[in-house]
Design an enzyme around this catalytic site. Structure first.
Site, mmCIF file in Angstrom:
data_model
loop_
_atom_site.group_PDB
_atom_site.id
_atom_site.type_symbol
_atom_site.label_atom_id
_atom_site.label_comp_id
_atom_site.label_asym_id
_atom_site.label_seq_id
_atom_site.Cartn_x
_atom_site.Cartn_y
_atom_site.Cartn_z
ATOM 1 C CB THR A 167 -0.790 0.077 1.282
ATOM 2 O OG1 THR A 167 -1.904 -0.946 1.005
ATOM 3 C CG2 THR A 167 -1.396 1.351 1.622
ATOM 4 N N GLY A 220 -5.965 -5.546 6.090
ATOM 5 C CA GLY A 220 -6.805 -4.855 5.755
ATOM 6 C C GLY A 220 -7.970 -5.272 7.017
ATOM 7 C CB THR A 248 0.788 -0.449 4.944
ATOM 8 O OG1 THR A 248 1.073 -1.821 4.002
ATOM 9 C CG2 THR A 248 1.953 -0.287 5.817
ATOM 10 N N GLY A 249 -0.899 -3.083 5.869
ATOM 11 C CA GLY A 249 -1.120 -4.334 6.524
ATOM 12 C C GLY A 249 -2.488 -5.072 6.257
ATOM 13 C CG ASP A 301 -6.687 -1.166 5.955
ATOM 14 O OD1 ASP A 301 -6.322 -1.947 5.094
ATOM 15 O OD2 ASP A 301 -5.652 -0.516 6.566
ATOM 16 C CB VAL A 338 -13.925 -2.385 0.607
ATOM 17 C CG1 VAL A 338 -13.100 -0.907 1.086
ATOM 18 C CG2 VAL A 338 -14.750 -2.188 -0.950
HETATM 19 N N1 ASP Z 1 -4.128 -2.531 3.970
HETATM 20 C C1 ASP Z 1 -4.373 -3.166 2.567
HETATM 21 C C2 ASP Z 1 -5.489 -3.685 2.303
HETATM 22 O O1 ASP Z 1 -5.888 -4.506 3.192
HETATM 23 C C3 ASP Z 1 -3.144 -3.743 2.135
HETATM 24 C C4 ASP Z 1 -1.705 -3.381 2.631
HETATM 25 O O2 ASP Z 1 -1.560 -2.427 3.176
HETATM 26 O O3 ASP Z 1 -0.980 -4.207 2.517
HETATM 27 O O4 ASP Z 1 -6.156 -3.749 1.345
#
Ligand code: ASP
Length: 336
Positions: A196, A250, A247-248, A227, A225
């Site tokens: 992200t 979601g 980021t992570g 986060d 969808v």
């Molecule tokens: N947070 C983002 C999602 O879950 C993906 C990411 O940040 O790696 O869509």
């Protein structure tokens, strides 16, 4: 008599100018801070070629320089955040805009959001397939609609009406994301499931802003969808506390309302930004086996880049002269 009147006028002028200065003691710090991320995840030095590493570091530096230019010249946190995210969306290196991951149908569906900490205005788009820069669409939703989140075709139509650039699906395609998609499709373990981009900033007027943009997670269900476009989960900014971009994984960031939680902890328990971020990312999320990280800056200019993964593409610059770009987590724990 004339002299007395002039003296009085002079006194009034001096007193009123003092009042102006005292009226906004926290508003004009003259200080700026910018922090960016290009996604957290399994990013290991042993899996990285030096050429690829150089490309990432150079791009992160370019993003930081472009955002700093805006803040240094008195521009707003909102403009700096928008600019940084737009550059990362235009780069195939990151999972946002061009270079977004593919969903289970082999399509790109992108999410983005932005928030202005000075007035709690926010805008977001989700599940968009053809908007070149989803962050610009999120900003248009914030500034030119009565809504906060617009999804799918409605968002595409709105973006078009705002004069934003629309691109065919082929524009977003990158070979490496397609290979990831095929690998995950075959259920082969692989490292880069997500990513992200995000930015947070404090400008010289004392205003905070945060923004996040993503292609989501590889092989996600069509219509899923994450986060990133959810205000409070992936993005939050409030001048009274801090600005956060996440980021992570979601789903965990949504159920833990991570971005808002960090600011709320600061507000209600008086802990510092770093303590709040450490608690949420390194304790709370870790216990749930939820991978990810945050970048955040508070109203005083303190910032943090906290993550519980082996790496997070990131960069920072402050008016005090601190500047840097980093990728790995040397100890596989919080490194800053
Ligand atoms: N947070 C983002 C999602 O879950 C993906 C990411 O940040 O790696 O869509």
């Amino acid at each position: 008599m004339k002299k007395i009147i002039l003296l009085l006028l002079g006194l009034i002028l001096i007193i009123s100018s003092c009042n102006i200065k005292q009226g906004h003691p926290e508003k004009t710090t003259g200080k700026y801070v910018l922090v960016i991320h290009g996604g957290a995840g399994t990013i290991l030095k042993k899996n990285m070629t030096s050429k690829k590493e150089k490309l990432y570091l150079e791009k992160l530096s370019q993003v930081i320089d472009s955002g700093e230019y805006i803040l240094k010249n008195g521009g707003s946190a909102l403009d700096a955040v928008t600019k940084c995210i737009t550059i990362m969306e235009n780069s195939p290196l990151f999972n946002a805009g061009k270079g977004s991951v593919f969903n289970a149908d082999g399509k790109n569906e992108m999410d983005a959001s932005i928030m202005d900490g000075s007035n709690l205005m926010a805008g977001a788009v989700a599940c968009v397939q053809n908007i070149k820069n989803p962050i610009l669409a999120a900003r248009a939703v914030m500034e030119h609609s009565k809504h906060i989140l617009i999804v799918s075709k409605g968002a595409e139509i709105f973006a078009k009406s705002q004069g934003l650039v629309i691109k065919p699906s082929s524009y977003f395609f990158t070979e490496s994301r397609w290979k990831s998609y095929l690998r995950v499709k075959k259920k082969i373990e692989e490292g880069e499931k997500h990513g992200t981009v995000g930015a947070v900033a404090l400008d010289t007027q004392g205003n905070l802003a945060a923004g996040t943009s993503t292609g989501g997670m590889t092989y996600k269900m069509p219509g899923r969808v994450g986060d990133s476009p959810i205000i409070g989960a992936g993005t939050y900014a409030d001048n009274s506390t801090c600005a956060v971009s996440c980021t992570g994984h979601g789903e965990y960031f949504i159920k833990n309302v991570v971005a808002y939680d960090i600011g709320a902890l600061m507000k209600y328990t008086q802990v510092s930004l770093k303590e709040a971020a450490n608690y949420v990312i390194l304790d709370k999320l870790k216990k749930q086996h939820a991978e990810g990280g945050v970048i955040a800056v508070d109203k005083f200019g303190n910032f943090t880049m906290t993550f519980n993964t082996s790496g997070m593409y990131r960069g920072y610059v402050t008016s005090d002269g601190f500047k840097g770009v980093k990728i790995y987590n040397k100890n596989f724990r919080n490194e800053d």
